[in-house]
Motif scaffolding. Structure first.
Motif, PDB file in Angstrom:
ATOM      1  N   LEU A  51      37.350  17.867  13.811  1.00 13.04           N
ATOM      2  CA  LEU A  51      37.019  16.499  14.177  1.00 13.04           C
ATOM      3  C   LEU A  51      36.335  16.537  15.537  1.00 13.04           C
ATOM      4  O   LEU A  51      36.924  17.013  16.513  1.00 13.04           O
ATOM      5  N   THR A  52      35.099  16.047  15.622  1.00 16.35           N
ATOM      6  CA  THR A  52      34.321  16.234  16.845  1.00 16.35           C
ATOM      7  C   THR A  52      33.756  14.939  17.412  1.00 16.35           C
ATOM      8  O   THR A  52      33.566  13.948  16.710  1.00 16.35           O
ATOM      9  N   VAL A  53      33.464  14.998  18.705  1.00 19.68           N
ATOM     10  CA  VAL A  53      32.763  13.934  19.417  1.00 19.68           C
ATOM     11  C   VAL A  53      31.539  14.550  20.084  1.00 19.68           C
ATOM     12  O   VAL A  53      31.656  15.571  20.779  1.00 19.68           O
ATOM     13  N   SER A  54      30.366  13.976  19.858  1.00 19.18           N
ATOM     14  CA  SER A  54      29.118  14.413  20.521  1.00 19.18           C
ATOM     15  C   SER A  54      28.857  15.902  20.346  1.00 19.18           C
ATOM     16  O   SER A  54      28.259  16.540  21.217  1.00 19.18           O
ATOM     17  N   THR A  55      29.301  16.454  19.246  1.00 17.74           N
ATOM     18  CA  THR A  55      29.158  17.891  18.997  1.00 17.74           C
ATOM     19  C   THR A  55      28.195  18.158  17.854  1.00 17.74           C
ATOM     20  O   THR A  55      27.393  19.092  17.922  1.00 17.74           O
ATOM     21  N   VAL A  56      28.254  17.336  16.804  1.00 12.58           N
ATOM     22  CA  VAL A  56      27.302  17.430  15.691  1.00 12.58           C
ATOM     23  C   VAL A  56      26.551  16.097  15.612  1.00 12.58           C
ATOM     24  O   VAL A  56      27.120  15.068  15.269  1.00 12.58           O
ATOM     25  N   LYS A  91      49.736  18.966  13.278  1.00  8.89           N
ATOM     26  CA  LYS A  91      49.594  19.921  14.386  1.00  8.89           C
ATOM     27  C   LYS A  91      48.125  19.963  14.804  1.00  8.89           C
ATOM     28  O   LYS A  91      47.294  20.530  14.104  1.00  8.89           O
ATOM     29  N   MET A  92      47.817  19.367  15.965  1.00 10.19           N
ATOM     30  CA  MET A  92      46.435  19.297  16.422  1.00 10.19           C
ATOM     31  C   MET A  92      46.205  20.222  17.626  1.00 10.19           C
ATOM     32  O   MET A  92      47.070  20.367  18.479  1.00 10.19           O
ATOM     33  N   MET A  93      45.011  20.792  17.684  1.00 11.74           N
ATOM     34  CA  MET A  93      44.568  21.539  18.853  1.00 11.74           C
ATOM     35  C   MET A  93      43.397  20.761  19.446  1.00 11.74           C
ATOM     36  O   MET A  93      42.455  20.394  18.722  1.00 11.74           O
ATOM     37  N   LEU A  94      43.434  20.490  20.756  1.00 11.87           N
ATOM     38  CA  LEU A  94      42.435  19.661  21.407  1.00 11.87           C
ATOM     39  C   LEU A  94      41.595  20.504  22.361  1.00 11.87           C
ATOM     40  O   LEU A  94      42.140  21.264  23.166  1.00 11.87           O
ATOM     41  N   MET A  95      40.259  20.361  22.295  1.00  4.11           N
ATOM     42  CA  MET A  95      39.367  21.197  23.093  1.00  4.11           C
ATOM     43  C   MET A  95      38.247  20.353  23.692  1.00  4.11           C
ATOM     44  O   MET A  95      37.644  19.525  22.996  1.00  4.11           O
ATOM     45  N   ALA A  96      37.962  20.568  24.979  1.00  2.00           N
ATOM     46  CA  ALA A  96      36.891  19.829  25.664  1.00  2.00           C
ATOM     47  C   ALA A  96      36.541  20.524  26.970  1.00  2.00           C
ATOM     48  O   ALA A  96      37.362  21.258  27.535  1.00  2.00           O
ATOM     49  N   PRO A  97      35.338  20.281  27.503  1.00  2.00           N
ATOM     50  CA  PRO A  97      34.974  20.825  28.819  1.00  2.00           C
ATOM     51  C   PRO A  97      35.794  20.137  29.919  1.00  2.00           C
ATOM     52  O   PRO A  97      36.184  18.972  29.778  1.00  2.00           O
ATOM     53  N   PHE A 127      32.139  18.876  22.501  1.00  2.00           N
ATOM     54  CA  PHE A 127      31.229  19.829  23.119  1.00  2.00           C
ATOM     55  C   PHE A 127      29.793  19.349  22.945  1.00  2.00           C
ATOM     56  O   PHE A 127      29.110  19.719  21.986  1.00  2.00           O
ATOM     57  N   PRO A 128      29.300  18.499  23.856  1.00  2.00           N
ATOM     58  CA  PRO A 128      27.950  17.956  23.696  1.00  2.00           C
ATOM     59  C   PRO A 128      26.847  18.968  23.987  1.00  2.00           C
ATOM     60  O   PRO A 128      27.050  19.942  24.715  1.00  2.00           O
ATOM     61  N   GLY A 129      25.681  18.726  23.387  1.00  2.00           N
ATOM     62  CA  GLY A 129      24.496  19.537  23.659  1.00  2.00           C
ATOM     63  C   GLY A 129      24.621  20.977  23.203  1.00  2.00           C
ATOM     64  O   GLY A 129      25.176  21.278  22.148  1.00  2.00           O
TER      65      GLY A 129
END
Length: 388
Positions: A243-248, A161-167, A219-221
């Motif tokens: 699990l992140t992309v360009s966030t940490v 069960k995944m929750m996906l979040m992005a701008p 969530f970059p920057g």
């Protein structure tokens, strides 16, 4: 003494102008270097200029002049600056670009200009596929890639069960599409936030209500700094795998610190990747800037060396565009990444890794490579590319 100081300043200025005047190749470097996301563009610029400095003001043995522009994360301004660089400044090459909404806005005027472009971050899906351009080469990644490696990792870990979040902008949409290309399990919610949104309390309340197995977030920057800190304050960061992309990364971890320990990240570069080129880059960047480099810096450093390799191959003749672009595609330089080459659509073919936020040998919060789910990976849009 004051007169002597003024004379020294004037002499230095004249020397700098003379160096510019004798430069053989003019490069326009554009990135987002102000506002909440300024650290991303600044790291790109610092990585690029480190390579120039190491070459004594040259790339590939050819003297270069760098014209720096800040697009301020404004697509309309980006278009104006591209026209300035290509028409007024008459640069031989355009480099940089941080955000995909700006990249998409400038794609047509820059593509139509014929001026070679070497990207060091933004990699929108359309430009890898049916809107690809013959004069565009990217030394970064196609946006989906970093999310795709995490999608595969989620499958490997058995998350259900995944929750996906992005701008809510081009790259955010690309990231979600990329994650779902490999992860086919249940998605309890897809949440698209405002670009540069500072408060994530509503989204965190959704996490508490939906209780996903894990969260995928891009969530970059400054967005990443706020999101991670607020997740930590809620107590969820230690309960739900993130699990992140360009966030940490190197741009955000100094502000987040130990609160991010255990968070996962996907991408093609990390400070601990093997190879002498990467070790030398990290050492030189830390010595000059007194901080751990980010992926933005690493990609820009590679982009400078990519340009240098093309200049060397063409004898410094950037004006011979077919020969210069051919040399860019051949990418004959030692990358800081593993298995790096340029694919037919101008985007890299490279390994995609998973990293964990952990303490390094110097007890600093950094990234540690823990898996490489995708090796020598070709992006999903390459077959759609018919360069214009």
């Amino acid at each position: 003494m004051r007169f002597l100081t003024r004379k020294l300043i004037a002499a230095a200025a004249l020397s700098l102008m003379a160096g510019y005047a004798t430069a053989d190749v003019k490069i326009g470097f554009m990135a987002t270097m102000s506002g909440p996301a300024a650290a991303l563009g600044q790291d790109q610029y610092d990585g690029f200029m480190l390579a120039v400095e190491q070459g004594g003001g040259k790339l590939g043995g050819v003297a270069v002049q760098i014209v720096k522009e800040d697009d301020q994360l404004k697509p309309d301004l980006g278009v104006q600056l591209v026209k300035k660089l290509t028409e007024s400044e008459k640069v031989d090459v355009v480099a940089g670009l941080t955000f995909s909404n700006v990249m998409m806005a400038i794609a047509k005027p820059l593509g139509d200009s014929g001026v070679p472009f070497v990207g060091s971050n933004a990699g929108p899906a359309p430009l890898a596929g049916d809107q690809c351009r013959a004069n565009f080469v990217f030394a970064s990644y196609q946006n989906d890639n970093q999310a795709e490696v995490l999608g595969q990792y989620a499958v490997d870990k058995g998350y259900k069960k995944m929750m996906l979040m992005a701008p809510n902008y081009q790259s955010g949409k690309d990231q979600v599409v990329g994650f779902k290309r490999f992860y086919k399990g249940p998605v309890v919610a897809e949440v698209f936030t405002q670009l540069n949104q500072p408060d994530y309390s509503a989204e965190i309340a959704q996490v508490q209500a939906l209780q996903p197995d894990a969260i995928f977030a891009f969530f970059p920057g400054g967005m990443g700094v706020n999101f991670i800190k607020q997740m930590n304050q809620s107590g969820l960061l230690k309960k739900v795998p993130l699990l992140t992309v360009s966030t940490v990364d190197g741009t955000t971890l100094p502000a987040i610190g130990a609160a991010a320990l255990g968070v996962l990240a996907g991408g093609p570069w990390g400070p601990d990747l093997p190879g002498q080129a990467n070790a030398d880059f990290v050492k030189a960047f830390e010595a000059k800037y007194q901080r751990i480099p980010s992926q933005y810096a690493a990609q820009a450093y590679d982009s400078a060396h990519l340009i240098g390799s093309a200049l060397q191959a063409t004898g410094g003749k950037a004006g011979d565009r077919p020969a210069f672009l051919k040399a860019l595609h051949e990418a004959r330089f030692d990358s800081v990444r593993t298995n790096f080459k340029i694919g037919a659509n101008g985007f890299p073919v490279q390994d995609e890794h998973v990293y964990e936020v952990a303490k390094d040998a110097q007890d600093r919060v950094s990234l540690k490579t823990i898996a490489t789910p995708l090796k020598s990976y070709v992006d999903a849009y390459a077959s759609q590319c018919k360069p214009k």
